[in-house]
Design a protein around this motif. Structure first.
Motif, short mmCIF file in Angstrom:
data_model
loop_
_atom_site.label_atom_id
_atom_site.label_comp_id
_atom_site.label_asym_id
_atom_site.label_seq_id
_atom_site.Cartn_x
_atom_site.Cartn_y
_atom_site.Cartn_z
N GLY A 67 30.14 49.75 42.49
CA GLY A 67 29.40 49.56 41.25
C GLY A 67 28.21 50.49 41.14
O GLY A 67 27.94 51.08 40.09
N SER A 122 32.40 44.75 34.90
CA SER A 122 31.27 45.41 34.24
C SER A 122 31.74 46.31 33.11
O SER A 122 31.10 46.40 32.06
CB SER A 122 30.47 46.23 35.26
OG SER A 122 31.24 47.27 35.80
N MET A 345 25.61 47.54 33.20
CA MET A 345 26.65 46.57 33.56
C MET A 345 27.19 46.84 34.96
O MET A 345 27.47 45.91 35.73
CB MET A 345 27.79 46.60 32.54
CG MET A 345 27.39 46.16 31.15
SD MET A 345 26.76 44.46 31.10
CE MET A 345 26.46 44.28 29.34
N SER A 346 27.32 48.12 35.33
CA SER A 346 27.80 48.44 36.68
C SER A 346 26.80 48.01 37.74
O SER A 346 27.18 47.48 38.79
CB SER A 346 28.06 49.95 36.79
OG SER A 346 29.15 50.34 35.99
N SER A 349 26.77 44.19 37.99
CA SER A 349 27.98 43.76 38.70
C SER A 349 27.85 44.05 40.19
O SER A 349 28.22 43.22 41.03
CB SER A 349 29.20 44.48 38.13
OG SER A 349 30.36 44.17 38.87
#
Length: 429
Positions: A67, A122, A345-346, A349
């Motif tokens: 991630g 994500s 989002m990555s 996550s």
């Protein structure tokens, strides 16, 4: 006070919700199925509780690492292409799990699966935030999170049936076959998601990652989402072993427990999602957290009781946990700008997976077992640790709620001060 306007979905949006839910179903099932298989795997592959905790956490740590590595590039490409790339890798990793015949091979396979599977959630969240307004996201996430319930209603009971019939390897083969069909549907039917590409101003992926990490507003979201995963990663890996060795249920009774919990979640999830679009998300999260704390403490301290009582406790506990996940994830999706959304989002996550990995390792160190069929010791301690983490998470979600509310207020002021002849602004965050 005016209620937010509820926006209807287009036909394509409905397809997108369905396909993202199916994607999540396979990814969640791949992780969730380890818990009911835990007792079988520990006995078949001669694993200790700490060894099994390492198998669970290896997925989380590799997912966390991928991630972070993917975050700098997450906003540089079509999100559909990224989704397909990581989903193909996830399918390959799950296939390797099906081929594993030792602790070491399974551990390596889980690392490969985590490297790819941990990023899919994500990317899906970034797609949802790009294509759905914030007052649609509660219903969207309610349906997508039904993948969690569906994995219990359909995936886990069927998987356990296959495991009892053909061995635990068959469970992962079932996931592989289903995932291939879903991947083909994404390839053929899903449209490119590229609107964010026009907003990119920095071609350096590592600088983009650093800017997203250093953003103080985003950091609140990182902490809040990381704490969300601690409870599940601490309790779930040893759930089946706890029910069998401490509560004295039979292996054949486990599918019924998951079936009942999953069916109730299918009813609860859309309700929570719709409520999240209508009421204050922080108060909904807080109410769910308090209910979850009470039920987790009860669950981790129960003596041997009848099957129906275990099922009722599970249903109420999952109701509280799900009432936390949806509103917290909606608030988190409202923090980043569209140009940073993939990176944000990555990172969230990744941190969530890493926190879960630490939690799983910690759980494996806390829980002990004298023999393969002995009761798990200190499982109740996990309940108290999880409860403390839930309380801490309330604070971070409160801070996140304040930031999202401020952002929405500022966006409303911008819209209200636009000249009358200006083109209308569409606010989706």
């Amino acid at each position: 006070m005016n209620q937010p306007r509820i926006l209807a979905f287009t036909g394509y949006q409905k397809f997108l919700i369905a396909i993202l839910a199916l994607l999540q179903f396979t990814v969640i099932l791949d992780f969730m199925v380890l818990s009911p298989l835990g007792d079988i795997l520990m006995k078949t592959l001669n694993m200790t509780p700490s060894g099994f905790g390492l198998v669970v956490s290896s997925y989380a740590f590799s997912a966390g690492a991928s991630g972070i590595l993917a975050a700098g590039f997450a906003d540089k490409y079509d999100r559909k292409k990224l989704l397909l790339f990581f989903y193909v890798g996830f399918i390959a990793g799950t296939f390797f799990c099906a081929m594993a015949n030792s602790f070491e091979m399974l551990l390596a396979a889980r690392i490969i699966t985590g490297l790819f599977g941990g990023v899919i959630g994500s990317i899906s969240m970034a797609i949802v935030a790009d294509l759905f307004a914030i007052n649609q996201r509660g219903r969207v996430m309610g349906f997508i999170q039904m993948a969690f319930a569906a994995s219990q209603v359909l995936g886990i009971p069927i998987g356990l049936y296959f495991a009892n019939l053909w061995g635990w390897h068959a469970v992962f083969l079932m996931i592989v076959l289903l995932a291939i069909l879903i991947g083909i549907a994404v390839l053929l039917r899903m449209q490119p998601v590229t609107k964010h590409l026009a907003l990119q101003s920095d071609d350096n992926a590592f600088r983009h990652l650093w800017n997203a990490l250093a953003n103080k507003t985003y950091q609140t979201g990182y902490l809040a989402v990381a704490f969300l995963s601690i409870g599940g990663f601490m309790l779930m890996p040893f759930g089946s072993a706890y029910l069998i060795n401490n509560i004295h249920l039979q292996q054949a009774q486990l599918p019924l427990i998951f079936l009942v919990s999953g069916l109730s979640s299918i009813i609860i999830m859309p309700v929570i999602g719709r409520l999240s679009d209508r009421v204050n998300k922080f108060w909904l999260f807080t109410g769910g957290s308090m209910l979850a704390i009470v039920m987790v403490i009860i669950y981790t301290n129960i003596p041997p009781i009848p099957l129906w009582e275990v099922a009722v406790i599970n249903v109420i506990m999952f109701m509280g946990i799900m009432s936390r996940m949806i509103p917290a994830n909606i608030l988190s999706s409202g923090l980043p700008d569209m140009k940073d959304r993939g990176a944000y989002m990555s990172i969230t996550s990744s941190l969530q997976q890493m926190a879960g990995g630490v939690a799983a390792v910690g759980a494996g160190l806390i829980v002990t077992q004298a023999g393969k069929s002995s009761p798990l010791a200190h499982y109740n301690v996990l309940g108290y640790v999880v409860s403390i983490a839930f309380l801490a998470c309330i604070y971070f979600v409160y801070r996140m709620n304040e930031l999202v509310t401020k952002r929405s207020r500022e966006a409303s002021i911008v819209v209200s001060t636009e000249p009358a002849d200006s083109p209308p602004l569409v606010i989706t965050d």
